[in-house]
Design an enzyme around this catalytic site. Structure first.
Site, PDB file in Angstrom:
ATOM      1  N   SER A 108       0.825  -1.209   0.000  1.00 17.39           N
ATOM      2  CA  SER A 108       0.000   0.000   0.000  1.00 17.39           C
ATOM      3  C   SER A 108       0.860   1.261   0.000  1.00 17.39           C
ATOM      4  O   SER A 108       0.545   2.239  -0.687  1.00 17.39           O
ATOM      5  CB  SER A 108      -0.963   0.000   1.192  1.00 17.39           C
ATOM      6  OG  SER A 108      -0.263   0.085   2.418  1.00 17.39           O
ATOM      7  N   MET A 139      10.127  -6.476   5.570  1.00 18.27           N
ATOM      8  CA  MET A 139      10.111  -7.195   6.842  1.00 18.27           C
ATOM      9  C   MET A 139      11.386  -8.009   7.063  1.00 18.27           C
ATOM     10  O   MET A 139      11.345  -9.160   7.488  1.00 18.27           O
ATOM     11  CB  MET A 139       8.876  -8.096   6.908  1.00 18.27           C
ATOM     12  CG  MET A 139       7.564  -7.362   6.726  1.00 18.27           C
ATOM     13  SD  MET A 139       7.348  -5.996   7.901  1.00 18.27           S
ATOM     14  CE  MET A 139       7.174  -6.914   9.429  1.00 18.27           C
ATOM     15  N   ARG A 140      12.515  -7.380   6.771  1.00 20.98           N
ATOM     16  CA  ARG A 140      13.811  -7.990   7.026  1.00 20.98           C
ATOM     17  C   ARG A 140      14.733  -6.943   7.644  1.00 20.98           C
ATOM     18  O   ARG A 140      14.639  -5.752   7.326  1.00 20.98           O
ATOM     19  CB  ARG A 140      14.466  -8.515   5.735  1.00 20.98           C
ATOM     20  CG  ARG A 140      13.616  -9.456   4.907  1.00 20.98           C
ATOM     21  CD  ARG A 140      13.259 -10.725   5.638  1.00 20.98           C
ATOM     22  NE  ARG A 140      14.437 -11.478   6.055  1.00 20.98           N
ATOM     23  CZ  ARG A 140      14.387 -12.534   6.863  1.00 20.98           C
ATOM     24  NH1 ARG A 140      13.222 -12.935   7.356  1.00 20.98           N
ATOM     25  NH2 ARG A 140      15.483 -13.177   7.187  1.00 20.98           N
ATOM     26  N   ASN A 199      13.051   4.370   6.010  1.00 20.52           N
ATOM     27  CA  ASN A 199      12.126   3.349   6.510  1.00 20.52           C
ATOM     28  C   ASN A 199      10.873   4.013   7.067  1.00 20.52           C
ATOM     29  O   ASN A 199      10.901   5.160   7.520  1.00 20.52           O
ATOM     30  CB  ASN A 199      12.802   2.529   7.617  1.00 20.52           C
ATOM     31  CG  ASN A 199      11.925   1.397   8.116  1.00 20.52           C
ATOM     32  OD1 ASN A 199      11.337   0.657   7.323  1.00 20.52           O
ATOM     33  ND2 ASN A 199      11.814   1.242   9.428  1.00 20.52           N
ATOM     34  N   HIS A 245       7.683   3.123   9.880  1.00 17.99           N
ATOM     35  CA  HIS A 245       7.387   2.203  10.981  1.00 17.99           C
ATOM     36  C   HIS A 245       6.084   2.628  11.652  1.00 17.99           C
ATOM     37  O   HIS A 245       5.862   3.826  11.879  1.00 17.99           O
ATOM     38  CB  HIS A 245       8.531   2.225  11.996  1.00 17.99           C
ATOM     39  CG  HIS A 245       8.349   1.260  13.123  1.00 17.99           C
ATOM     40  ND1 HIS A 245       8.504  -0.106  12.965  1.00 17.99           N
ATOM     41  CD2 HIS A 245       8.016   1.452  14.424  1.00 17.99           C
ATOM     42  CE1 HIS A 245       8.281  -0.703  14.122  1.00 17.99           C
ATOM     43  NE2 HIS A 245       7.982   0.212  15.024  1.00 17.99           N
TER      44      HIS A 245
END
Length: 212
Positions: A35, A112-113, A129, A131
């Site tokens: 998304s 997701m790493r 990033n 979050h």
């Protein structure tokens, strides 16, 4: 009773406030539905964000983000993290792919790493990033569930420059989302995502404008 607007963001900026003369070359990494990737692609298509996405990297074969990339005619490269050990080998493959496509900024849009210095050093201060919490609170996985369990009254989302420590680094933008009495992880995450979609492209433009 004092209430907090669900649209409170800091700094209070929009893309119109941050015109970019140079076209940004964004390499996007995603693991899920995509998304946030779609929000960036749409902002570029509408000429609201002066950027291009030459390539998407995804690591989950079932990730819906690859379909969103196809919608925008953006090449999608699958790198299965299970085939790389140690994790630095995955990041080397990512760096090689991004360099091949001329990427200058790396955007983790639900990646997701954990990333390593192999990637961070290849793009110093240019790995961004997003979050789903108001960092430095609730780092790591299941941040929404962490906020609910802690009983806090507000949470939100953060866009930041990535560092080797998970969910750390200079903060670019944050948006506040109040936690309602009947919230579940699903309902709260949905409202956080609304704010993620608002601030993500703006924060990327801000990072470029500041010359980070």
């Amino acid at each position: 009773m004092m209430t907090i607007s669900p649209s409170l963001i800091s700094p209070d900026l929009s893309l119109a406030d941050i015109p970019l003369e140079e076209t940004l070359s964004l390499g996007v990494m995603a693991s899920g539905s995509g998304s946030n990737f779609a929000v960036l692609a749409a902002a570029i298509a509408k000429k609201q964000l002066n950027a291009r996405i030459p390539v998407l990297i995804y690591n989950n074969p079932d990730a819906k983000v690859k379909e969103k990339a196809a919608d925008y005619n953006i090449p999608a490269v699958f790198l299965d993290h299970r085939q790389f050990n140690p994790r630095e080998e995955l990041d080397r493959a990512i760096v090689e792919t991004f360099q091949e496509y001329g990427v200058k900024w790396v955007i983790m849009a639900g990646w997701m790493r954990i990333v390593t210095p192999v990637l961070l050093d290849a793009f110093p201060d240019r790995v961004i990033n997003i979050h789903p919490s108001l960092l430095p609170s609730f780092k790591g996985v299941r941040a929404v569930e962490q906020a609910l369990a802690a009983g806090v009254k507000v949470t939100g989302c953060t866009v930041h420059i990535a560092r080797a420590e998970v969910d750390s680094g200079p903060i670019l933008m944050q948006a506040v989302v109040p936690i309602l009495p009947d919230d579940t992880a699903t309902s709260l995450h949905e409202r956080i995502q609304v704010q993620e979609h608002r601030i993500f492209p703006v924060a990327i433009a801000l990072a470029a404008k500041l010359g980070l």
